[in-house]
Scaffold this motif. Structure first.
Motif, PDB file in Angstrom:
ATOM      1  N   VAL A   1       0.823  -1.215   0.000  1.00  0.00           N
ATOM      2  CA  VAL A   1       0.000   0.000   0.000  1.00  0.00           C
ATOM      3  C   VAL A   1       0.852   1.259   0.000  1.00  0.00           C
ATOM      4  CG1 VAL A   1      -2.057  -1.017   1.005  1.00  0.00           C
ATOM      5  CG2 VAL A   1      -0.238  -0.204   2.515  1.00  0.00           C
ATOM      6  N   GLY A   2       2.074   1.180   0.522  1.00  0.00           N
ATOM      7  CA  GLY A   2       3.038   2.275   0.444  1.00  0.00           C
ATOM      8  C   GLY A   2       2.469   3.642   0.736  1.00  0.00           C
ATOM      9  N   ASP A   3       2.887   4.603  -0.086  1.00  0.00           N
ATOM     10  CA  ASP A   3       2.469   5.983   0.107  1.00  0.00           C
ATOM     11  C   ASP A   3       0.995   6.206  -0.184  1.00  0.00           C
ATOM     12  OD1 ASP A   3       4.944   6.873   0.915  1.00  0.00           O
ATOM     13  OD2 ASP A   3       5.619   7.370  -1.100  1.00  0.00           O
ATOM     14  N   TRP A   4       0.360   5.245  -0.848  1.00  0.00           N
ATOM     15  CA  TRP A   4      -1.059   5.412  -1.155  1.00  0.00           C
ATOM     16  C   TRP A   4      -1.888   5.590   0.122  1.00  0.00           C
ATOM     17  CZ3 TRP A   4      -0.381   0.605  -4.681  1.00  0.00           C
ATOM     18  CH2 TRP A   4       0.202   0.998  -5.897  1.00  0.00           C
ATOM     19  N   THR A   5      -1.448   4.959   1.210  1.00  0.00           N
ATOM     20  CA  THR A   5      -2.224   5.077   2.454  1.00  0.00           C
ATOM     21  C   THR A   5      -2.207   6.502   3.005  1.00  0.00           C
ATOM     22  OG1 THR A   5      -0.317   4.401   3.792  1.00  0.00           O
ATOM     23  CG2 THR A   5      -1.896   2.681   3.154  1.00  0.00           C
ATOM     24  N   ALA A   6      -1.173   7.280   2.659  1.00  0.00           N
ATOM     25  CA  ALA A   6      -1.141   8.668   3.118  1.00  0.00           C
ATOM     26  C   ALA A   6      -2.323   9.439   2.532  1.00  0.00           C
ATOM     27  CB  ALA A   6       0.177   9.333   2.710  1.00  0.00           C
ATOM     28  N   LEU A   7      -2.569   9.250   1.239  1.00  0.00           N
ATOM     29  CA  LEU A   7      -3.712   9.902   0.596  1.00  0.00           C
ATOM     30  C   LEU A   7      -5.022   9.354   1.140  1.00  0.00           C
ATOM     31  CD1 LEU A   7      -2.293   9.818  -3.048  1.00  0.00           C
ATOM     32  CD2 LEU A   7      -2.695  11.885  -1.679  1.00  0.00           C
ATOM     33  N   ALA A   8      -5.097   8.030   1.291  1.00  0.00           N
ATOM     34  CA  ALA A   8      -6.334   7.413   1.778  1.00  0.00           C
ATOM     35  C   ALA A   8      -6.646   7.847   3.205  1.00  0.00           C
ATOM     36  CB  ALA A   8      -6.224   5.889   1.701  1.00  0.00           C
ATOM     37  N   ALA A   9      -5.610   8.012   4.022  1.00  0.00           N
ATOM     38  CA  ALA A   9      -5.833   8.435   5.412  1.00  0.00           C
ATOM     39  C   ALA A   9      -6.388   9.852   5.469  1.00  0.00           C
ATOM     40  CB  ALA A   9      -4.533   8.352   6.197  1.00  0.00           C
ATOM     41  N   ILE A  10      -5.863  10.746   4.635  1.00  0.00           N
ATOM     42  CA  ILE A  10      -6.353  12.121   4.634  1.00  0.00           C
ATOM     43  C   ILE A  10      -7.829  12.140   4.244  1.00  0.00           C
ATOM     44  CG2 ILE A  10      -6.166  14.367   3.510  1.00  0.00           C
ATOM     45  CD1 ILE A  10      -3.143  13.821   3.242  1.00  0.00           C
ATOM     46  N   GLY A  11      -8.179  11.421   3.171  1.00  0.00           N
ATOM     47  CA  GLY A  11      -9.573  11.376   2.751  1.00  0.00           C
ATOM     48  C   GLY A  11     -10.473  10.741   3.788  1.00  0.00           C
ATOM     49  N   THR A  12      -9.991   9.689   4.429  1.00  0.00           N
ATOM     50  CA  THR A  12     -10.785   8.977   5.435  1.00  0.00           C
ATOM     51  C   THR A  12     -11.074   9.852   6.646  1.00  0.00           C
ATOM     52  OG1 THR A  12      -9.963   6.815   4.737  1.00  0.00           O
ATOM     53  CG2 THR A  12     -10.739   7.006   7.014  1.00  0.00           C
ATOM     54  N   ILE A  13     -10.041  10.498   7.173  1.00  0.00           N
ATOM     55  CA  ILE A  13     -10.217  11.340   8.358  1.00  0.00           C
ATOM     56  C   ILE A  13     -11.017  12.594   8.017  1.00  0.00           C
ATOM     57  CG2 ILE A  13      -9.002  12.726  10.093  1.00  0.00           C
ATOM     58  CD1 ILE A  13      -6.691  10.642   9.851  1.00  0.00           C
ATOM     59  N   ALA A  14     -10.724  13.181   6.845  1.00  0.00           N
ATOM     60  CA  ALA A  14     -11.402  14.425   6.463  1.00  0.00           C
ATOM     61  C   ALA A  14     -12.892  14.219   6.243  1.00  0.00           C
ATOM     62  CB  ALA A  14     -10.769  14.997   5.199  1.00  0.00           C
ATOM     63  N   ASP A  15     -13.288  13.040   5.762  1.00  0.00           N
ATOM     64  CA  ASP A  15     -14.699  12.809   5.424  1.00  0.00           C
ATOM     65  C   ASP A  15     -15.527  12.350   6.615  1.00  0.00           C
ATOM     66  OD1 ASP A  15     -16.092  13.249   2.900  1.00  0.00           O
ATOM     67  OD2 ASP A  15     -16.839  11.207   3.161  1.00  0.00           O
ATOM     68  N   LEU A  16     -14.895  12.267   7.794  1.00  0.00           N
ATOM     69  CA  LEU A  16     -15.604  11.967   9.044  1.00  0.00           C
ATOM     70  C   LEU A  16     -16.322  10.622   9.030  1.00  0.00           C
ATOM     71  CD1 LEU A  16     -17.133  15.501   9.796  1.00  0.00           C
ATOM     72  CD2 LEU A  16     -14.954  14.555  10.572  1.00  0.00           C
ATOM     73  N   VAL A  17     -15.747   9.652   8.306  1.00  0.00           N
ATOM     74  CA  VAL A  17     -16.296   8.300   8.388  1.00  0.00           C
ATOM     75  C   VAL A  17     -15.805   7.661   9.690  1.00  0.00           C
ATOM     76  CG1 VAL A  17     -16.541   7.970   5.908  1.00  0.00           C
ATOM     77  CG2 VAL A  17     -14.352   7.434   7.008  1.00  0.00           C
ATOM     78  N   PRO A  18     -16.496   6.644  10.190  1.00  0.00           N
ATOM     79  CA  PRO A  18     -16.089   6.039  11.473  1.00  0.00           C
ATOM     80  C   PRO A  18     -14.684   5.459  11.407  1.00  0.00           C
ATOM     81  CG  PRO A  18     -18.301   5.317  10.830  1.00  0.00           C
ATOM     82  CD  PRO A  18     -17.727   6.030   9.654  1.00  0.00           C
ATOM     83  N   LEU A  19     -13.848   5.817  12.364  1.00  0.00           N
ATOM     84  CA  LEU A  19     -12.481   5.286  12.411  1.00  0.00           C
ATOM     85  C   LEU A  19     -12.496   3.943  13.122  1.00  0.00           C
ATOM     86  CD1 LEU A  19     -10.189   8.383  13.045  1.00  0.00           C
ATOM     87  CD2 LEU A  19     -10.881   7.304  10.899  1.00  0.00           C
ATOM     88  N   GLN A  20     -13.153   3.008  12.489  1.00  0.00           N
ATOM     89  CA  GLN A  20     -13.284   1.650  12.994  1.00  0.00           C
ATOM     90  C   GLN A  20     -12.908   0.683  11.879  1.00  0.00           C
ATOM     91  OE1 GLN A  20     -17.441   1.690  14.049  1.00  0.00           O
ATOM     92  NE2 GLN A  20     -17.101   2.673  16.014  1.00  0.00           N
TER      93      GLN A  20
END
Length: 778
Positions: A216-235
């Motif tokens: 997943v490498g650096d792709w997770t950096a982008l995915a993490a920003i989108g995930t946290i920013a969109d206020l989806v459950p961090l579960q």
């Protein structure tokens, strides 16, 4: 009494489950309790939650439509077919777009992207954009973070011979777009084990499937920003995405993210708050203020100089966004304050040419201040229309509220907590009334007080750096996994002060049984004047560690506070009483005097209420200006005034009102023996002689003389004192003068010179009984 700003609700956890999980995982009961409250009861799942190195991603091939998507995308890559990614202009949409574009380029694809302009194109895929793609020779369109409800663009793509893949995380409508395939774990028939992914999360799953050997490498950096920013459950998988992505960001990732992090002033390790409050708003600013293209170019850039310039551009856009929000908020707040005072349950606020890109933020800020469902409308006078954004509170479904008022609307959409709408400008007043009535039917007075869920109760002694470090295993915090909220009840204070350049912040030191604990309340500086040093205070807040010069100390980050029962403030030595009383507010304060001339003697201009038997004070703040004649007068006033919950004790009395020490029985014996010896004398002269000989004050000698006169032991005519040869035997205490002086001296000792703690004990004993129940709802 100091009322809290919110209702505190203590979440309940099964004690047996807490004990069992604590024992099996060798974690503190408090950590176990927090896991139970988050629905994590199974020890194996809890262990994975705390130790994410044991966690694994779900198989992307379990997502419905994934295999079909892989076949088509790989075919396009192998045959160099033009691919266009249709994104969205928010942080989730931009990071999703960048993630897919980067992955496909690494695969050698011929790929570009399109993000709609919020103001020109609106939300999501649109037919003109599909037509342009077909004209440009695009053979495959992939939507990210959008498209699940866009039927017409999918139909246009089919008509034009362009294959169309939808990847979206929003709720699917009853009718799905006629796409080649759809990736959305919420769609009917999809057995993917986790339904809560963001748009960037689904994009990451697609990339994982396309590049199974790449990690997943650096792709997770982008995915993490989108995930946290969109206020989806961090579960579940979102938690894993956020954790791995934050680690990647902190280890060093794409130059654009690093440049934006530096521009935002993030010098330490990034956490979920860094993303939510610093990174995401800057990415969102581009789409809100103009076009999201600059945000996307930043996330796609691998050049440090270009990244720095683009980060600076986003910073400027974000500063403009904040200034614009502040300007619109100040205008909207004036209207909101009027509606609030008029008793509106919901607030509909309108202004001309308010920027469409930020009125949602303004609505959120108005909700934060007034805790009312709020709709902000921007009026286009030329078109005769008003377009708006709404935000709601717990207990009121704003979409249903709009449905109840739909007769006034041209169009609307949304969900229970947020919505958008359009109506004719001349319908605003009628819509405001109908929408307010819809809210008033659903919300009661209690619903209009913010609700805060509390995870646990604690004492100052229980908060340690070791316990806080263990709680860090629950990170990252966010939606679905909130930062734990704790309550301390009835805690004594050892220090109380304001800090900050403008004294905006409140600093407290709580006293435990064994140790003290620092507390800080940011933005709560004005509360200082509402807290007495002897109060036992209840607070809710979060734990933190204050690190300074290599030393780590726990501290309590105060969010809200309350004081139950009567509060007593010591103003017995205060100066500038006019100013201090004025700050309490005339509508909230009554100033009571027992003596007729106290206000004049004190040279204060505040209006006072003269005590009379049966007086009732119906205001919360009571200033006691001077001493009563009898203790019972004050006791009766308190019993009659249950509305009073904050007392300011001034208790003014003239310095020479009474002598410094009350004459003893031996004083009286010596002086009476002198009178018997002299039989008759000029009183004023004798007073001077006795004062000089015995060192007594003149006031005490005149006082003893008056006592003897009350008891008919002496007669006084024109300054000549003569002994009564046949007095009636009587005790000194039967003299009215003696009784008044003794009573007054005792009152002075109690009310003027006793400690604040002793004085508070007297008030607690004599105050009106409080109503049952606590003020913060626990």
């Amino acid at each position: 009494m100091l009322k809290p700003n919110s209702r505190w609700i203590l979440n309940r956890a099964d004690g047996e489950k807490v004990s069992r999980l604590s024992a099996e995982l060798n974690i503190s009961p408090l950590t176990a309790r927090l896991l139970i409250l988050r629905g994590i009861e199974d020890p194996e799942k809890a262990d994975v939650f705390l130790h994410t190195d044991k966690a694994e991603f779900h198989d992307p091939l379990d997502m419905l439509g994934m295999r079909e998507a892989l076949v088509r995308i790989r075919h396009a890559v192998e045959n160099h077919e033009p691919i266009r990614i249709f994104g969205d202009y928010d942080a989730d949409g931009v990071t999703s777009t960048a993630l897919i574009v980067r992955a496909l380029k690494e695969m050698g694809a011929n790929v570009d992207s399109y993000i709609p302009n919020r103001f020109k194109d609106g939300y999501g895929p649109n037919v003109p954009a599909v037509e342009r793609a077909a004209k440009d020779g695009v053979r495959l369109i992939i939507t990210v973070d959008s498209g699940i409800a866009a039927l017409d663009p999918a139909e246009a793509a089919r008509r034009l011979g362009v294959d169309y893949i939808v990847t979206d995380h929003h709720e699917p409508p009853a009718v799905l777009p006629d796409a080649m395939t759809i990736l959305n774990p919420k769609q009917p028939g999809c057995d993917y084990p986790f339904k809560g992914l963001s748009g960037a999360g689904i994009a990451l799953k697609l990339v994982q499937a396309l590049c199974p050997d790449a990690g997943v490498g650096d792709w997770t950096a982008l995915a993490a920003i989108g995930t946290i920013a969109d206020l989806v459950p961090l579960q579940d998988e979102n938690r894993l995405i956020a954790l791995k992505g934050l680690r990647t960001i902190n280890a060093g990732t794409y130059t654009g993210i690093t440049a934006l992090k530096a521009k935002a002033g993030c010098t330490g390790p990034a956490d979920s708050d860094t993303i939510g409050f610093q990174i995401a708003p800057r990415l969102n600013a581009a789409g809100r203020m103009s076009d999201a293209d600059s945000a996307l170019r930043l996330l796609l850039s691998d050049d440090e100089n270009e990244s720095a310039l683009l980060a600076e551009e986003l910073e400027e856009l974000n500063q403009s966004r904040k200034s614009l929000v502040d300007s619109i908020f100040n205008e909207a707040d004036k209207q909101a304050g009027i509606l609030y005072e008029q008793g509106y349950t919901a607030l509909v606020i309108a202004g001309e040419k308010w920027h469409q890109g930020v009125i949602g933020i303004v609505a959120s800020r108005i909700v934060e201040k007034y805790y009312r469902p709020t709709i902000i409308l921007s009026i286009d006078k030329q078109a005769g229309l008003a377009r708006g954004s709404g935000r709601s509170i717990e207990g009121f479904n704003i979409y249903q509220g709009l449905t109840a008022s739909r007769v006034h609307l041209i169009q609307f959409g949304g969900h229970k907590m947020a919505a958008g709408l359009t109506l004719r400008a001349d319908e605003i007043t009628a819509f405001r009334d109908d929408f307010n009535q819809a809210a008033a039917r659903e919300l009661n007075e209690q619903d209009l007080v913010p609700l805060v869920e509390v995870d646990g109760q604690c004492t100052p002694d229980q908060i340690t750096t070791e316990q806080i470090d263990q709680l860090a295993l629950l990170e990252p915090f966010g939606t679905g996994n909130p930062r734990p909220m704790f309550q301390m009840s009835g805690v004594a204070l050892s220090r109380l002060s304001c800090v900050g350049r403008k004294n905006d912040h409140l600093k407290l030191t709580f006293k435990g049984e064994k140790k003290e604990l620092d507390g800080i309340g940011f933005g709560l500086g004005k509360k200082k004047e509402m807290i007495s040093p002897i109060d036992r205070i209840s607070v809710i807040g979060r734990w933190g560690i204050n690190e300074w010069n290599g030393f780590r100390k726990p501290q309590f980050m105060i969010e809200d506070m309350a004081v139950d029962g009567l509060q007593l403030f010591d103003w017995r030595s205060e100066q500038q009483l006019d100013e201090k009383i004025d700050r309490l507010g005339p509508d909230q304060t009554a100033v009571v005097s027992f003596q007729p001339d106290s206000a004049d003697q004190m040279q204060i201009s505040i209006q006072t209420v003269r005590y009379r038997q049966g007086l009732v004070i119906d205001k919360p703040c009571l200033v006691l200006l001077d001493l009563p004649d009898r203790e019972e007068q004050l006791s009766e006033l308190l019993r009659n005034s249950p509305a009073v919950h904050r007392i300011y004790a001034v208790f003014y009395h003239p310095r020479d009102h009474y002598f410094s020490s009350f004459p003893t029985r031996n004083h009286f014996k010596w002086y009476y023996a002198l009178i018997l010896q002299k039989q008759s004398f000029k009183l004023s002269a004798m007073v001077k002689q006795v004062a000089g000989y015995k060192g007594w004050s003149s006031s005490s000698i005149y006082f003893m003389t008056q006592v003897f006169f009350d008891l008919d032991f002496v007669k006084i005519e024109e300054d000549i004192l003569t002994v009564n040869q046949k007095p009636t035997k009587a005790p000194l205490t039967s003299s009215a003068t003696y009784q008044r002086a003794k009573s007054q001296l005792e009152m002075e000792e109690l009310f003027c010179y006793s400690s604040l703690t002793s004085l508070k004990a007297w008030f607690d004993k004599h105050a009106a009984a409080e109503p049952e129940g606590t003020i913060h709802g626990l």
